[in-house]
Design an enzyme around this catalytic site. Structure first.
Site, short mmCIF file in Angstrom:
data_model
loop_
_atom_site.label_atom_id
_atom_site.label_comp_id
_atom_site.label_asym_id
_atom_site.label_seq_id
_atom_site.Cartn_x
_atom_site.Cartn_y
_atom_site.Cartn_z
N THR A 158 -4.45 5.39 3.28
CA THR A 158 -3.49 5.66 2.22
C THR A 158 -3.81 4.82 1.00
O THR A 158 -4.19 3.66 1.13
CB THR A 158 -2.09 5.21 2.71
OG1 THR A 158 -1.83 5.83 3.95
CG2 THR A 158 -1.01 5.51 1.71
N GLY A 186 4.47 10.90 7.70
CA GLY A 186 4.38 9.47 7.99
C GLY A 186 5.28 8.64 7.09
O GLY A 186 6.29 9.13 6.57
N ASP A 187 4.90 7.41 6.90
CA ASP A 187 5.72 6.48 6.10
C ASP A 187 5.54 6.66 4.60
O ASP A 187 6.41 6.28 3.81
CB ASP A 187 5.34 5.03 6.45
CG ASP A 187 3.87 4.75 6.14
OD1 ASP A 187 3.01 5.57 6.51
OD2 ASP A 187 3.58 3.72 5.50
N THR A 202 0.04 0.59 4.42
CA THR A 202 -0.99 1.53 4.84
C THR A 202 -1.12 1.37 6.35
O THR A 202 -0.67 0.38 6.92
CB THR A 202 -2.33 1.23 4.13
OG1 THR A 202 -3.30 2.20 4.54
CG2 THR A 202 -2.86 -0.15 4.47
N GLY A 203 -1.71 2.37 6.99
CA GLY A 203 -1.86 2.28 8.44
C GLY A 203 -1.00 3.30 9.14
O GLY A 203 -0.59 4.31 8.54
N GLY A 255 1.80 5.30 10.15
CA GLY A 255 3.11 5.47 9.54
C GLY A 255 4.26 5.28 10.50
O GLY A 255 5.29 4.71 10.13
N1 GLY Z 1 0.43 5.60 6.40
C1 GLY Z 1 0.26 6.96 6.22
C2 GLY Z 1 0.61 7.80 7.37
O1 GLY Z 1 0.79 7.33 8.48
O2 GLY Z 1 0.72 8.98 7.19
#
Ligand code: GLY
Length: 325
Positions: A187, A217-218, A238-239, A241
């Site tokens: 991300t 995701g997040d 990032t990572g 979510g």
């Molecule tokens: N951090 C982005 C996702 O998990 O979609």
């Protein structure tokens, strides 16, 4: 480059312990008082954050707003088809659809978001339109696409040949086991502090490669992927979510700064919380970046390998974040 990153890692770790006493220094004897950083500052996740920061810092140096800096910065990455985790060329879901998530936030609490958006390559610009042109904060799926088209965005195929080939390779096994790190999930999150002391942040992604159709995701979720408060600072994630959502990660980083933790300490606190909530974190990567209202910055990740880019004054540098393991 690797050697350079290692050197930075060492000094960044040193910075953390000294930061608690008020003055920190980084990088090969070059003294940079972190608590007194000159405005403006821009910080982004991963190596591709360098390209975002270059555009964003230029805007900031010309007295542009933090909001413009983060939006125009991440658009560079959304438009780059070689970045296969953001915008055009993003890896598709398990059914071959590229679906995008993004959010944007200002330090005064205004924000906008889109999720599960298809066929529009700049979700961050659509998220900004949601913030500025609607009474809502978040629009998803076909509604988000309809809104984007109404706002004049162009419909286009986002699945590039390179990403289609990788997808077809994946289909041969079709095993879905998200292993999150720079190779397959990065991300772009960008935070900026402008010359007027205002903060803004942007977060945009195509999400986990080969995810279930409809998975979000997040990154489009205010408080999880991104949180900005001019009174305190800003943070972004990032990572994986799901792990970030479970802890309202970015809002928690900002709250930890509100209670006196340095940016890096705050990122670390939330990583610890994430670790405590998961039995097995061997394949789990989460990283945070944080920018305090005085320009102090920091980052931290669970696993090694998380890089972040910093732009301020005339310089652009790439750092390796301190990690838990
Ligand atoms: N951090 C982005 C996702 O998990 O979609």
């Amino acid at each position: 480059m690797l050697q350079k990153r290692r050197t930075f890692l060492k000094t960044t770790s040193l910075g953390l312990s000294v930061l608690a006493t008020g003055t920190a220094y980084r990088c090969q004897g070059k003294s940079t008082p972190i608590a007194n950083v000159t405005h403006p500052v821009i910080i982004s996740t991963w190596d591709h954050g360098m390209a975002a920061n270059k555009v964003g810092l230029n805007i900031l140096k010309n007295k542009g707003s933090a909001l413009d800096a983060v939006e125009k910065g991440v658009i560079v990455v959304e438009n780059d088809p070689t970045v296969q985790t953001v915008g055009l060329g993003g890896f598709p879901d398990r059914e071959g659809n590229v679906t995008l998530d993004a959010c944007i936030m200002k330090g005064d609490g205004q924000c906008g978001s889109v999720a599960f958006l298809q066929d529009i390559k700049n979700p961050i610009a659509v998220a900004r339109k949601v913030m500025e042109k609607t009474p809502h904060i978040m629009i998803v799926g076909s509604g988000a696409k309809q809104f984007a088209l109404e706002m004049g965005f162009k419909e286009e195929n986002l699945l590039t040949e390179a990403s289609r080939k990788k997808y077809e390779e994946w289909l041969k096994t079709g095993v879905y086991k998200p292993k999150i790190n720079i190779e397959n999930h990065d991300t772009i999150s960008t935070l900026a502090l402008d010359a007027n002391g205002h903060l803004a942040g942007a977060c945009t992604t195509s999400g986990a490669a080969w995810k279930m159709h409809g998975r979000v995701g997040d990154s489009p979720l205010i408080a999880a992927g991104l949180f900005v408060d001019d009174e305190v600072g800003a943070a972004a994630a990032t990572g994986l979510g799901e792990a970030v959502i479970r802890t309202a990660g970015s809002a928690m980083v900002v709250e930890a700064m509100r209670h006196g933790q340095s940016p890096e300490e705050a990122c670390r606190s939330v990583c610890l919380r994430i670790k405590d909530k998961h039995k097995d974190i061997s394949d789990l990567q989460v990283g945070f970046i944080a920018l305090r209202k005085d320009g102090a910055y920091g980052a931290y990740s669970l696993q090694p390998g998380f890089t972040y880019a910093l732009g301020q004054n005339e310089t652009h540098e790439l750092y390796q974040a301190t990690s838990m393991f």
